[in-house]
Design a protein around this motif. Structure first.
Motif, PDB file in Angstrom:
ATOM      1  N   ALA A 198      33.740  33.006   0.631  1.00  0.00           N
ATOM      2  CA  ALA A 198      32.340  32.791   0.262  1.00  0.00           C
ATOM      3  C   ALA A 198      32.160  32.539  -1.230  1.00  0.00           C
ATOM      4  O   ALA A 198      31.326  31.730  -1.638  1.00  0.00           O
ATOM      5  CB  ALA A 198      31.504  33.997   0.697  1.00  0.00           C
ATOM      6  N   ASP A 199      32.958  33.235  -2.082  1.00  0.00           N
ATOM      7  CA  ASP A 199      32.821  33.033  -3.524  1.00  0.00           C
ATOM      8  C   ASP A 199      33.632  31.856  -4.034  1.00  0.00           C
ATOM      9  O   ASP A 199      33.561  31.504  -5.208  1.00  0.00           O
ATOM     10  CB  ASP A 199      33.198  34.296  -4.295  1.00  0.00           C
ATOM     11  CG  ASP A 199      34.663  34.695  -4.107  1.00  0.00           C
ATOM     12  OD1 ASP A 199      35.419  33.953  -3.444  1.00  0.00           O
ATOM     13  OD2 ASP A 199      35.048  35.764  -4.632  1.00  0.00           O
ATOM     14  N   GLY A 200      34.438  31.224  -3.163  1.00  0.00           N
ATOM     15  CA  GLY A 200      35.191  30.042  -3.536  1.00  0.00           C
ATOM     16  C   GLY A 200      36.418  30.308  -4.381  1.00  0.00           C
ATOM     17  O   GLY A 200      37.082  29.365  -4.825  1.00  0.00           O
ATOM     18  N   ARG A 201      36.773  31.577  -4.622  1.00  0.00           N
ATOM     19  CA  ARG A 201      37.902  31.899  -5.487  1.00  0.00           C
ATOM     20  C   ARG A 201      39.206  32.059  -4.708  1.00  0.00           C
ATOM     21  O   ARG A 201      40.268  32.220  -5.313  1.00  0.00           O
ATOM     22  CB  ARG A 201      37.615  33.181  -6.275  1.00  0.00           C
ATOM     23  CG  ARG A 201      36.443  33.058  -7.241  1.00  0.00           C
ATOM     24  CD  ARG A 201      36.738  32.019  -8.327  1.00  0.00           C
ATOM     25  NE  ARG A 201      35.616  31.798  -9.212  1.00  0.00           N
ATOM     26  CZ  ARG A 201      35.335  32.538 -10.272  1.00  0.00           C
ATOM     27  NH1 ARG A 201      36.099  33.564 -10.574  1.00  0.00           N
ATOM     28  NH2 ARG A 201      34.293  32.249 -11.024  1.00  0.00           N
ATOM     29  N   GLU A 202      39.142  32.064  -3.392  1.00  0.00           N
ATOM     30  CA  GLU A 202      40.343  32.210  -2.572  1.00  0.00           C
ATOM     31  C   GLU A 202      40.296  31.243  -1.395  1.00  0.00           C
ATOM     32  O   GLU A 202      39.219  30.812  -0.961  1.00  0.00           O
ATOM     33  CB  GLU A 202      40.481  33.637  -2.022  1.00  0.00           C
ATOM     34  CG  GLU A 202      40.724  34.705  -3.071  1.00  0.00           C
ATOM     35  CD  GLU A 202      40.900  36.082  -2.443  1.00  0.00           C
ATOM     36  OE1 GLU A 202      40.792  36.194  -1.194  1.00  0.00           O
ATOM     37  OE2 GLU A 202      41.160  37.044  -3.194  1.00  0.00           O
ATOM     38  N   LEU A 203      41.487  30.891  -0.908  1.00  0.00           N
ATOM     39  CA  LEU A 203      41.622  30.197   0.359  1.00  0.00           C
ATOM     40  C   LEU A 203      42.355  31.125   1.318  1.00  0.00           C
ATOM     41  O   LEU A 203      43.300  31.823   0.929  1.00  0.00           O
ATOM     42  CB  LEU A 203      42.426  28.905   0.202  1.00  0.00           C
ATOM     43  CG  LEU A 203      41.881  27.813  -0.722  1.00  0.00           C
ATOM     44  CD1 LEU A 203      42.805  26.603  -0.702  1.00  0.00           C
ATOM     45  CD2 LEU A 203      40.472  27.415  -0.344  1.00  0.00           C
ATOM     46  N   ARG A 204      41.932  31.121   2.585  1.00  0.00           N
ATOM     47  CA  ARG A 204      42.584  31.969   3.587  1.00  0.00           C
ATOM     48  C   ARG A 204      42.786  31.176   4.867  1.00  0.00           C
ATOM     49  O   ARG A 204      42.014  30.279   5.187  1.00  0.00           O
ATOM     50  CB  ARG A 204      41.770  33.224   3.851  1.00  0.00           C
ATOM     51  CG  ARG A 204      41.649  34.125   2.637  1.00  0.00           C
ATOM     52  CD  ARG A 204      40.986  35.437   2.950  1.00  0.00           C
ATOM     53  NE  ARG A 204      40.870  36.276   1.755  1.00  0.00           N
ATOM     54  CZ  ARG A 204      40.414  37.523   1.758  1.00  0.00           C
ATOM     55  NH1 ARG A 204      40.023  38.074   2.916  1.00  0.00           N
ATOM     56  NH2 ARG A 204      40.359  38.214   0.636  1.00  0.00           N
ATOM     57  N   GLY A 205      43.841  31.512   5.560  1.00  0.00           N
ATOM     58  CA  GLY A 205      44.139  30.822   6.807  1.00  0.00           C
ATOM     59  C   GLY A 205      45.334  31.425   7.490  1.00  0.00           C
ATOM     60  O   GLY A 205      45.744  32.569   7.191  1.00  0.00           O
ATOM     61  N   LEU A 206      45.924  30.662   8.423  1.00  0.00           N
ATOM     62  CA  LEU A 206      47.074  31.119   9.206  1.00  0.00           C
ATOM     63  C   LEU A 206      48.185  30.085   9.142  1.00  0.00           C
ATOM     64  O   LEU A 206      47.923  28.885   9.020  1.00  0.00           O
ATOM     65  CB  LEU A 206      46.679  31.352  10.666  1.00  0.00           C
ATOM     66  CG  LEU A 206      45.569  32.365  10.955  1.00  0.00           C
ATOM     67  CD1 LEU A 206      45.230  32.349  12.442  1.00  0.00           C
ATOM     68  CD2 LEU A 206      45.998  33.761  10.509  1.00  0.00           C
ATOM     69  N   ILE A 207      49.415  30.558   9.224  1.00  0.00           N
ATOM     70  CA  ILE A 207      50.549  29.649   9.344  1.00  0.00           C
ATOM     71  C   ILE A 207      50.594  29.156  10.792  1.00  0.00           C
ATOM     72  O   ILE A 207      50.695  29.949  11.733  1.00  0.00           O
ATOM     73  CB  ILE A 207      51.865  30.355   8.968  1.00  0.00           C
ATOM     74  CG1 ILE A 207      51.855  30.692   7.472  1.00  0.00           C
ATOM     75  CG2 ILE A 207      53.053  29.470   9.302  1.00  0.00           C
ATOM     76  CD1 ILE A 207      53.103  31.442   7.006  1.00  0.00           C
ATOM     77  N   ALA A 208      50.501  27.839  10.970  1.00  0.00           N
ATOM     78  CA  ALA A 208      50.487  27.257  12.314  1.00  0.00           C
ATOM     79  C   ALA A 208      51.884  26.906  12.811  1.00  0.00           C
ATOM     80  O   ALA A 208      52.158  26.981  14.013  1.00  0.00           O
ATOM     81  CB  ALA A 208      49.604  26.016  12.335  1.00  0.00           C
ATOM     82  N   ALA A 209      52.775  26.502  11.903  1.00  0.00           N
ATOM     83  CA  ALA A 209      54.116  26.071  12.322  1.00  0.00           C
ATOM     84  C   ALA A 209      55.111  26.315  11.202  1.00  0.00           C
ATOM     85  O   ALA A 209      54.775  26.276  10.017  1.00  0.00           O
ATOM     86  CB  ALA A 209      54.096  24.591  12.702  1.00  0.00           C
ATOM     87  N   LEU A 210      56.379  26.565  11.608  1.00  0.00           N
ATOM     88  CA  LEU A 210      57.487  26.776  10.683  1.00  0.00           C
ATOM     89  C   LEU A 210      58.625  25.832  11.029  1.00  0.00           C
ATOM     90  O   LEU A 210      58.824  25.484  12.202  1.00  0.00           O
ATOM     91  CB  LEU A 210      58.011  28.216  10.754  1.00  0.00           C
ATOM     92  CG  LEU A 210      57.190  29.335  10.131  1.00  0.00           C
ATOM     93  CD1 LEU A 210      57.865  30.670  10.426  1.00  0.00           C
ATOM     94  CD2 LEU A 210      57.079  29.146   8.635  1.00  0.00           C
ATOM     95  N   SER A 211      59.393  25.429  10.014  1.00  0.00           N
ATOM     96  CA  SER A 211      60.579  24.602  10.260  1.00  0.00           C
ATOM     97  C   SER A 211      61.804  25.445  10.556  1.00  0.00           C
ATOM     98  O   SER A 211      62.850  24.918  10.907  1.00  0.00           O
ATOM     99  CB  SER A 211      60.866  23.722   9.032  1.00  0.00           C
ATOM    100  OG  SER A 211      61.229  24.527   7.919  1.00  0.00           O
ATOM    101  N   THR A 212      61.665  26.768  10.375  1.00  0.00           N
ATOM    102  CA  THR A 212      62.782  27.693  10.565  1.00  0.00           C
ATOM    103  C   THR A 212      62.345  28.824  11.481  1.00  0.00           C
ATOM    104  O   THR A 212      61.148  29.022  11.722  1.00  0.00           O
ATOM    105  CB  THR A 212      63.221  28.289   9.220  1.00  0.00           C
ATOM    106  OG1 THR A 212      62.153  29.077   8.690  1.00  0.00           O
ATOM    107  CG2 THR A 212      63.571  27.195   8.213  1.00  0.00           C
ATOM    108  N   PRO A 213      63.288  29.606  11.989  1.00  0.00           N
ATOM    109  CA  PRO A 213      62.896  30.834  12.690  1.00  0.00           C
ATOM    110  C   PRO A 213      62.127  31.749  11.747  1.00  0.00           C
ATOM    111  O   PRO A 213      62.169  31.586  10.525  1.00  0.00           O
ATOM    112  CB  PRO A 213      64.235  31.444  13.098  1.00  0.00           C
ATOM    113  CG  PRO A 213      65.201  30.306  13.100  1.00  0.00           C
ATOM    114  CD  PRO A 213      64.731  29.377  12.026  1.00  0.00           C
ATOM    115  N   ALA A 214      61.422  32.726  12.311  1.00  0.00           N
ATOM    116  CA  ALA A 214      60.653  33.657  11.496  1.00  0.00           C
ATOM    117  C   ALA A 214      61.536  34.274  10.421  1.00  0.00           C
ATOM    118  O   ALA A 214      62.692  34.643  10.675  1.00  0.00           O
ATOM    119  CB  ALA A 214      60.047  34.751  12.380  1.00  0.00           C
ATOM    120  N   ASP A 215      61.010  34.347   9.218  1.00  0.00           N
ATOM    121  CA  ASP A 215      61.783  34.837   8.077  1.00  0.00           C
ATOM    122  C   ASP A 215      60.933  35.840   7.313  1.00  0.00           C
ATOM    123  O   ASP A 215      60.093  35.477   6.502  1.00  0.00           O
ATOM    124  CB  ASP A 215      62.183  33.673   7.169  1.00  0.00           C
ATOM    125  CG  ASP A 215      63.023  34.122   5.976  1.00  0.00           C
ATOM    126  OD1 ASP A 215      63.415  35.297   5.930  1.00  0.00           O
ATOM    127  OD2 ASP A 215      63.275  33.289   5.087  1.00  0.00           O
TER     128      ASP A 215
END
Length: 347
Positions: free
Chosen positions: A284-301
């Motif tokens: 809301a204050d525009g000072r951060e971006l937030r989201g989720l990782i949708a895809a990886l090129s490697t196994p979970a690390d």
């Protein structure tokens, strides 16, 4: 006894300048000015800057400024008219406008031959020049400061309002995110303070004072908020983050698997093999971006896995901090021309 040489070195996109001035015990002066485009081949250019001695210089990596002056006469030692030079898009040095002498009734408003520049510093949006003015109304020298947006036109900062009349010289300046530090040589103590001014100045080094204040406006990374403030590529030694204008992101990191000897995913000369993608939205204050990782090129690390929360926060010197889940991934610098402060702090 010969005096220590006075040396100035600066580098920008056009090359390197090295200037030296040496004075022997008979006060004879020799001057050396070397220039190079790449640091391997050097040229002696004694006639540059109208043959004047080069004093302080400063560069932001792209453009540069420096100050020169002629030799003072025996009748008026230490008095001369300084010239400030600058270069930016062109490799040629151009003499700037004469220094602004200030406006009465302020102190330090004297002829230009009684004003001198000790140090130059790049700041966001321009340059600072620090020095002194020889003002009989003040009983001697007082600190002096000038500002310039382009290195061509210089404006004098008020002396009394900023208490520069409480020192006899401004020796240096530096700025980060609008916070300005000035280094000054204090006035000698009075008889009441030390018992004897002559005795004090002869037996002890000059006192040093520091100014801590604000200069200019906040950097664009703080003034600008929302998705536009994050758009671009942010990088450091361990990885990079690219955010486009829609909020899509690509985070890359080094796997230490060489593509010449390892199968995909792997690192090559063009890009690293670790890759996470997804979508980010501003808070809301525009000072951060937030989201989720949708895809990886490697196994979970570790913290990096599909569905992990990612947060990107603006820092006030052209940098962003990246967190994934509860883990701090790191601090990344923007690659904006002319703004090297993040790399200077974290280099």
């Amino acid at each position: 006894m010969d005096s220590e040489p006075q040396v100035t070195v600066l580098a920008d996109r056009h090359g390197i300048v090295v200037a030296a001035r040496c004075t022997d015990s008979t006060f004879r002066t020799r001057r050396l000015l070397l220039t190079s485009e790449e640091g391997e081949k050097w040229q002696n250019t004694p006639r540059a800057f109208n043959g004047e001695s080069v004093g302080a210089g400063a560069s932001d990596g792209q453009a540069s400024v420096l100050v020169t002056h002629p030799e003072s006469s025996d009748a008026e030692p230490g008095r001369y008219v300084s010239t400030l030079w600058h270069r930016d898009a062109s490799a040629e040095w151009v003499a700037g406008q004469p220094l602004d002498v200030g406006r009465l009734p302020d102190l330090g408003v004297v002829p230009r031959r009684d004003q001198s520049v000790n140090a130059l510093a790049p700041v966001r949006g321009g340059y600072l020049a620090a020095g002194r003015s020889l003002d009989p109304r003040a009983g001697g020298p007082v600190g002096a400061l000038w500002t310039s947006k382009d290195g061509a036109k210089w404006s004098k900062v008020l002396t009394k309002k900023n208490h520069f009349d409480t020192v006899q010289d401004l020796l240096g300046a530096a700025e980060l995110n609008g916070t300005l530090i000035l280094l000054a040589e204090a006035l000698p103590p009075t008889d009441a303070e030390s018992g004897s001014e002559a005795e004090s100045t002869a037996s002890s080094p000059p006192a040093i004072r520091l100014w801590h204040g604000r200069y200019g406006s906040a950097p664009s990374a703080l003034k600008s908020t929302g998705l536009a403030a994050f758009t671009g590529t942010w990088s450091w030694g361990h990885g990079s983050l690219t955010v486009d204008k829609t909020g899509s992101f690509i985070y890359r990191w080094r796997l230490f698997n060489d593509c010449e000897t390892s199968p995909q995913p792997c690192d090559n000369a063009e890009r690293w093999g670790g890759k996470a993608t997804g979508e980010l939205k501003p808070t809301a204050d525009g000072r951060e971006l937030r989201g989720l990782i949708a895809a990886l090129s490697t196994p979970a690390d570790g913290p990096l896995h599909e569905g992990a929360r990612i947060k990107v926060a603006l820092h006030p010197y052209n940098a962003v901090a990246v967190d994934v889940g509860e883990a701090e991934i790191g601090l990344f610098c923007g690659d904006w021309p002319g703004d090297l402060r993040c790399r200077a702090v974290h280099g």
